[in-house]
Design an enzyme around this catalytic site. Structure first.
Site, short mmCIF file in Angstrom:
data_model
loop_
_atom_site.label_atom_id
_atom_site.label_comp_id
_atom_site.label_asym_id
_atom_site.label_seq_id
_atom_site.Cartn_x
_atom_site.Cartn_y
_atom_site.Cartn_z
N HIS A 1 1.03 0.63 -13.26
CA HIS A 1 1.84 -0.53 -13.62
C HIS A 1 3.31 -0.10 -13.75
O HIS A 1 3.61 0.91 -14.39
CB HIS A 1 1.35 -1.13 -14.94
CG HIS A 1 2.05 -2.40 -15.29
ND1 HIS A 1 1.78 -3.59 -14.66
CD2 HIS A 1 3.06 -2.65 -16.15
CE1 HIS A 1 2.58 -4.53 -15.13
NE2 HIS A 1 3.37 -3.98 -16.05
N ILE B 1 -8.54 -10.19 -10.30
CA ILE B 1 -9.20 -9.80 -11.55
C ILE B 1 -10.67 -9.54 -11.22
O ILE B 1 -11.35 -10.41 -10.65
CB ILE B 1 -9.11 -10.93 -12.60
CG1 ILE B 1 -7.66 -11.39 -12.79
CG2 ILE B 1 -9.77 -10.52 -13.91
CD1 ILE B 1 -6.78 -10.55 -13.66
N ASN C 1 1.60 3.03 -2.57
CA ASN C 1 0.91 3.98 -3.47
C ASN C 1 -0.33 4.56 -2.80
O ASN C 1 -0.62 5.74 -2.95
CB ASN C 1 0.55 3.30 -4.79
CG ASN C 1 1.72 3.31 -5.76
OD1 ASN C 1 2.10 4.35 -6.27
ND2 ASN C 1 2.31 2.14 -5.98
N GLY D 1 0.78 -1.24 0.00
CA GLY D 1 0.00 0.00 0.00
C GLY D 1 0.81 1.29 0.00
O GLY D 1 0.30 2.32 0.42
C1 GRF Z 1 3.48 -1.20 -7.49
O1 GRF Z 1 4.75 -1.40 -8.01
C2 GRF Z 1 2.45 -1.07 -8.59
O2 GRF Z 1 2.96 -0.48 -9.74
C3 GRF Z 1 2.11 -2.51 -8.88
O3 GRF Z 1 2.12 -3.15 -7.62
C4 GRF Z 1 2.98 -2.42 -6.73
C5 GRF Z 1 2.16 -2.07 -5.54
O4 GRF Z 1 2.93 -1.48 -4.53
N1 GRF Z 1 0.86 -2.64 -9.59
P1 GRF Z 1 2.22 -0.82 -3.27
O5 GRF Z 1 1.31 -1.88 -2.66
O6 GRF Z 1 1.47 0.39 -3.71
O7 GRF Z 1 3.35 -0.47 -2.33
#
Ligand code: GRF
Length: 195
Positions: free
Chosen positions: A115, A98, A23, A21
Site C-alpha cells: 500500500h 475484495i 510491482n 503490474g
Molecule cells: C501500487 O502503487 C500499489 O502500492 C497499489 O497499487 C499500485 C499498483 O501498481 N496497491 P502496479 O500495478 O504494481 O504498477
C-alpha cells in the site's frame, strides 16, 4: 517448494494484479537473482486487459484471468491452481478486488499486500492526493498481511520518504512507486524466511 544446495529453500509465489503490474515486474526480476528465495509460479488477474499480464507471459509464468464477481466456483478454481502449484505465499500487487472471507481464512497469514502510504494513515484510494492536501511531512510505503479489513493487517515492512514543499501527488506517486519496487521483494523474502 524445492531445495537447492541442500540449504536454500525456494518458495512458490502467486501474484494477484489488476492493472499496470510494475510491482509484479520488480518481484519477477528479483526472483531471477541468484540469492532470491522465491519464484513466481502463478499470476492471477481479474482484468483481462491488465498490462501486467505481459510480464508473466514474457517469462512463461502461468497466468489466469478470473472474473471474481461471478461465483464461488471461480474461487474454487483459484484454490485448485494454488494447490497445484504448491503456492506458499500470495502477493497482492495493485489488486483491486475484495476477496471473500473464507479465502482469507484458508490462507490466513499467507496473503500480503502493498500500500502506498504509511499505514495506518491513508487507507484506501487517492493516498497521495490526501497526503499533499494534509501537508504531511512524510509519506511512504507499507507491506502488510491481509485480513478482511481494508489495509489493516499486521505490518511487515514500512519505509518513509520526505514530502517536499514542491511535491505534487504525481511526484510523490513516482517516488513512492520507486520505493515500492525495492521494498516488495525485500518484504517477501522476510516473510518467507519466517514461514
Ligand atoms: C501500487 O502503487 C500499489 O502500492 C497499489 O497499487 C499500485 C499498483 O501498481 N496497491 P502496479 O500495478 O504494481 O504498477
Amino acid at each position: 517448494m524445492k531445495k537447492l544446495n541442500g540449504n536454500l529453500n525456494i518458495f512458490n509465489l502467486a501474484v494477484f494484479i489488476s492493472g499496470r503490474g510494475s510491482n509484479l515486474n520488480s518481484i519477477i526480476k528479483h526472483s531471477l537473482k541468484k540469492k532470491s528465495n522465491y519464484q513466481v509460479k502463478l499470476v492471477i488477474s481479474n482484468n483481462k486487459n491488465a498490462k501486467g499480464l505481459t510480464f508473466a507471459k514474457k517469462k512463461g509464468i502461468k497466468n489466469l484471468v478470473i472474473d471474481f464477481t461471478k461465483s464461488k466456483q471461480l474461487i474454487k478454481k483459484i484454490i485448485l491452481e494454488l494447490n497445484k502449484k504448491d503456492i506458499k505465499l500470495i502477493c497482492l500487487a495493485g489488486f483491486m478486488k475484495i476477496l471473500p472471507g473464507y479465502f482469507f481464512k484458508l490462507y490466513n497469514g499467507k496473503i500480503i499486500n502493498i500500500h502506498p502510504s504509511l499505514l495506518p494513515k491513508y487507507k484506501g484510494l487517492r493516498t497521495h492526493e490526501r497526503v499533499i492536501l494534509n501537508k504531511e511531512k512524510f509519506t511512504g510505503c507499507t507491506i502488510h498481511y491481509v485480513n478482511r479489513y481494508l489495509d489493516s493487517g499486521k505490518i511487515i515492512l514500512q519505509k518513509k520518504i520526505k514530502v517536499k514543499k514542491i511535491d505534487t501527488p504525481e511526484t510523490i506517486k513516482k517516488k513512492v512507486l520507486k520505493l515500492e519496487h525495492k521494498m516488495y521483494p525485500e518484504a517477501i523474502e522476510k516473510v518467507l524466511i519466517n514461514l
